[in-house]
Write a protein that holds these residues in place. Structure first.
Motif, PDB file in Angstrom:
ATOM      1  N   ASN A  76       0.811  -1.220   0.000  1.00 17.92           N
ATOM      2  CA  ASN A  76       0.000   0.000   0.000  1.00 17.92           C
ATOM      3  C   ASN A  76       0.844   1.270   0.000  1.00 17.92           C
ATOM      4  OD1 ASN A  76      -2.327  -1.522   0.104  1.00 17.92           O
ATOM      5  ND2 ASN A  76      -2.437  -1.480   2.319  1.00 17.92           N
ATOM      6  N   GLY A  77       2.155   1.115   0.119  1.00 19.11           N
ATOM      7  CA  GLY A  77       3.042   2.276   0.169  1.00 19.11           C
ATOM      8  C   GLY A  77       3.086   2.935   1.532  1.00 19.11           C
ATOM      9  N   SER A  78       2.538   2.267   2.537  1.00 18.86           N
ATOM     10  CA  SER A  78       2.539   2.808   3.895  1.00 18.86           C
ATOM     11  C   SER A  78       3.883   2.538   4.561  1.00 18.86           C
ATOM     12  CB  SER A  78       1.442   2.153   4.737  1.00 18.86           C
ATOM     13  OG  SER A  78       0.172   2.384   4.175  1.00 18.86           O
ATOM     14  N   PRO A  79       4.288   3.414   5.487  1.00 16.51           N
ATOM     15  CA  PRO A  79       5.536   3.166   6.195  1.00 16.51           C
ATOM     16  C   PRO A  79       5.407   1.976   7.147  1.00 16.51           C
ATOM     17  CG  PRO A  79       4.425   5.076   7.120  1.00 16.51           C
ATOM     18  CD  PRO A  79       3.647   4.660   5.912  1.00 16.51           C
ATOM     19  N   ASP A  84      16.084  -0.010  14.964  1.00 14.68           N
ATOM     20  CA  ASP A  84      17.497  -0.033  14.612  1.00 14.68           C
ATOM     21  C   ASP A  84      18.276  -0.482  15.845  1.00 14.68           C
ATOM     22  OD1 ASP A  84      20.193   0.603  14.109  1.00 14.68           O
ATOM     23  OD2 ASP A  84      19.659   2.348  12.897  1.00 14.68           O
ATOM     24  N   GLU A  85      18.717  -1.732  15.851  1.00 14.79           N
ATOM     25  CA  GLU A  85      19.436  -2.299  16.995  1.00 14.79           C
ATOM     26  C   GLU A  85      20.732  -1.546  17.283  1.00 14.79           C
ATOM     27  OE1 GLU A  85      18.894  -4.742  19.191  1.00 14.79           O
ATOM     28  OE2 GLU A  85      16.948  -5.330  18.385  1.00 14.79           O
ATOM     29  N   GLU A  86      21.441  -1.186  16.218  1.00 15.60           N
ATOM     30  CA  GLU A  86      22.734  -0.520  16.390  1.00 15.60           C
ATOM     31  C   GLU A  86      22.582   0.836  17.082  1.00 15.60           C
ATOM     32  OE1 GLU A  86      26.142   1.337  13.490  1.00 15.60           O
ATOM     33  OE2 GLU A  86      25.255  -0.594  12.907  1.00 15.60           O
ATOM     34  N   ASN A  87      21.608   1.633  16.636  1.00 16.88           N
ATOM     35  CA  ASN A  87      21.400   2.967  17.201  1.00 16.88           C
ATOM     36  C   ASN A  87      20.391   2.984  18.347  1.00 16.88           C
ATOM     37  OD1 ASN A  87      23.156   4.374  15.409  1.00 16.88           O
ATOM     38  ND2 ASN A  87      21.621   4.113  13.812  1.00 16.88           N
ATOM     39  N   LYS A  88      19.764   1.827  18.598  1.00 17.85           N
ATOM     40  CA  LYS A  88      18.768   1.710  19.673  1.00 17.85           C
ATOM     41  C   LYS A  88      17.642   2.737  19.515  1.00 17.85           C
ATOM     42  CE  LYS A  88      21.264  -1.382  21.872  1.00 17.85           C
ATOM     43  NZ  LYS A  88      21.224  -2.680  21.309  1.00 17.85           N
ATOM     44  N   LYS A  89      17.113   2.832  18.282  1.00 17.50           N
ATOM     45  CA  LYS A  89      16.049   3.792  18.003  1.00 17.50           C
ATOM     46  C   LYS A  89      15.003   3.170  17.085  1.00 17.50           C
ATOM     47  CE  LYS A  89      18.633   8.119  18.245  1.00 17.50           C
ATOM     48  NZ  LYS A  89      18.948   9.351  17.518  1.00 17.50           N
ATOM     49  N   ALA A  90      13.764   3.570  17.324  1.00 22.52           N
ATOM     50  CA  ALA A  90      12.667   3.163  16.448  1.00 22.52           C
ATOM     51  C   ALA A  90      12.607   4.117  15.254  1.00 22.52           C
ATOM     52  CB  ALA A  90      11.357   3.194  17.211  1.00 22.52           C
ATOM     53  N   TYR A  91      12.141   3.589  14.123  1.00 22.86           N
ATOM     54  CA  TYR A  91      12.004   4.436  12.936  1.00 22.86           C
ATOM     55  C   TYR A  91      10.897   3.911  12.042  1.00 22.86           C
ATOM     56  CZ  TYR A  91      14.695   0.800  10.481  1.00 22.86           C
ATOM     57  OH  TYR A  91      15.120  -0.383   9.942  1.00 22.86           O
ATOM     58  N   LEU A  92      10.450   4.769  11.137  1.00 28.96           N
ATOM     59  CA  LEU A  92       9.518   4.375  10.097  1.00 28.96           C
ATOM     60  C   LEU A  92      10.304   4.206   8.810  1.00 28.96           C
ATOM     61  CD1 LEU A  92       6.516   6.781  10.757  1.00 28.96           C
ATOM     62  CD2 LEU A  92       6.664   4.349  11.298  1.00 28.96           C
ATOM     63  N   GLU A  93      10.080   3.102   8.125  1.00 25.80           N
ATOM     64  CA  GLU A  93      10.740   2.848   6.848  1.00 25.80           C
ATOM     65  C   GLU A  93       9.698   3.004   5.749  1.00 25.80           C
ATOM     66  OE1 GLU A  93      13.942  -0.268   5.934  1.00 25.80           O
ATOM     67  OE2 GLU A  93      12.028  -1.205   5.378  1.00 25.80           O
ATOM     68  N   GLY A  97      12.626   3.434   0.802  1.00 27.23           N
ATOM     69  CA  GLY A  97      13.818   3.100   1.582  1.00 27.23           C
ATOM     70  C   GLY A  97      14.215   4.160   2.602  1.00 27.23           C
ATOM     71  N   ARG A  98      13.567   5.300   2.544  1.00 30.23           N
ATOM     72  CA  ARG A  98      13.869   6.395   3.477  1.00 30.23           C
ATOM     73  C   ARG A  98      13.479   6.004   4.891  1.00 30.23           C
ATOM     74  NH1 ARG A  98      10.101  10.452   4.567  1.00 30.23           N
ATOM     75  NH2 ARG A  98       8.898   9.608   2.838  1.00 30.23           N
ATOM     76  N   ARG A  99      14.306   6.417   5.865  1.00 34.94           N
ATOM     77  CA  ARG A  99      14.026   6.141   7.275  1.00 34.94           C
ATOM     78  C   ARG A  99      13.744   7.456   8.000  1.00 34.94           C
ATOM     79  NH1 ARG A  99      18.404   1.719   9.527  1.00 34.94           N
ATOM     80  NH2 ARG A  99      17.763   0.026   8.131  1.00 34.94           N
ATOM     81  N   GLU A 100      12.715   7.434   8.809  1.00 39.56           N
ATOM     82  CA  GLU A 100      12.382   8.592   9.640  1.00 39.56           C
ATOM     83  C   GLU A 100      12.428   8.109  11.101  1.00 39.56           C
ATOM     84  OE1 GLU A 100       8.283  10.805  10.389  1.00 39.56           O
ATOM     85  OE2 GLU A 100       9.057  11.112   8.358  1.00 39.56           O
ATOM     86  N   TYR A 101      13.479   8.511  11.804  1.00 38.51           N
ATOM     87  CA  TYR A 101      13.654   8.075  13.184  1.00 38.51           C
ATOM     88  C   TYR A 101      12.688   8.793  14.111  1.00 38.51           C
ATOM     89  CZ  TYR A 101      17.700   5.280  12.036  1.00 38.51           C
ATOM     90  OH  TYR A 101      18.512   4.318  11.512  1.00 38.51           O
ATOM     91  N   VAL A 102      12.190   8.069  15.094  1.00 39.78           N
ATOM     92  CA  VAL A 102      11.272   8.625  16.071  1.00 39.78           C
ATOM     93  C   VAL A 102      12.068   9.457  17.077  1.00 39.78           C
ATOM     94  CG1 VAL A 102       9.605   8.039  17.889  1.00 39.78           C
ATOM     95  CG2 VAL A 102       9.739   6.663  15.798  1.00 39.78           C
ATOM     96  N   ASN A 103      11.528  10.597  17.456  1.00 36.65           N
ATOM     97  CA  ASN A 103      12.150  11.497  18.453  1.00 36.65           C
ATOM     98  C   ASN A 103      13.520  12.023  18.014  1.00 36.65           C
ATOM     99  OD1 ASN A 103       9.937  11.218  20.136  1.00 36.65           O
ATOM    100  ND2 ASN A 103      10.812   9.459  21.180  1.00 36.65           N
ATOM    101  N   ASP A 104      13.684  12.263  16.744  1.00 37.78           N
ATOM    102  CA  ASP A 104      14.939  12.873  16.259  1.00 37.78           C
ATOM    103  C   ASP A 104      14.769  14.344  16.038  1.00 37.78           C
ATOM    104  OD1 ASP A 104      16.934  11.064  16.323  1.00 37.78           O
ATOM    105  OD2 ASP A 104      16.921  10.605  14.179  1.00 37.78           O
TER     106      ASP A 104
END
Length: 104
Positions: A76-79, A84-93, A97-104
């Motif tokens: 559907n093209g939804s994120p 991200d285990e390495e950075n210990k942060k949640a994100y929307l993909e 392929g673009r990532r939008e990190y939560v609380n950045d």
């Protein structure tokens, strides 16, 4: 095969949501049974786990449900929410392929 009408209709709805026909779904079941040389789920007269499912079956069903949900979101093209285990942060993909990190 003779199948209860209500069960057949519910199965057809489920398989439709999964993009399968009844014929394809039954074929998958038969192939799996043949490859495992067994019925590919527990058949028992006694209840175990939750609603008769073993912990392993629940884990497998959960994994399938998660994979299906991710596939539908991508289709559907939804994120898709990821972690991200390495950075210990949640994100929307996003589909691109673009990532939008939560609380950045």
């Amino acid at each position: 095969m003779r199948i209860d009408r209500n069960v057949k209709e519910a199965a057809e709805q489920l398989f439709s949501r999964l993009g399968l026909s009844m014929t394809t779904a039954v074929g998958l079941f038969l192939r799996k049974a043949v490859s495992e040389d067994a019925i590919p789920f527990v058949v028992s007269a006694k209840k175990s786990g939750i609603n008769g499912y073993s912990a392993r079956q629940i884990e497998e069903l959960f994994g399938v449900a998660v994979d299906d949900a991710i596939a539908k979101k991508k289709q559907n093209g939804s994120p898709v929410a990821r972690y991200d285990e390495e950075n210990k942060k949640a994100y929307l993909e996003y589909a691109d392929g673009r990532r939008e990190y939560v609380n950045d």
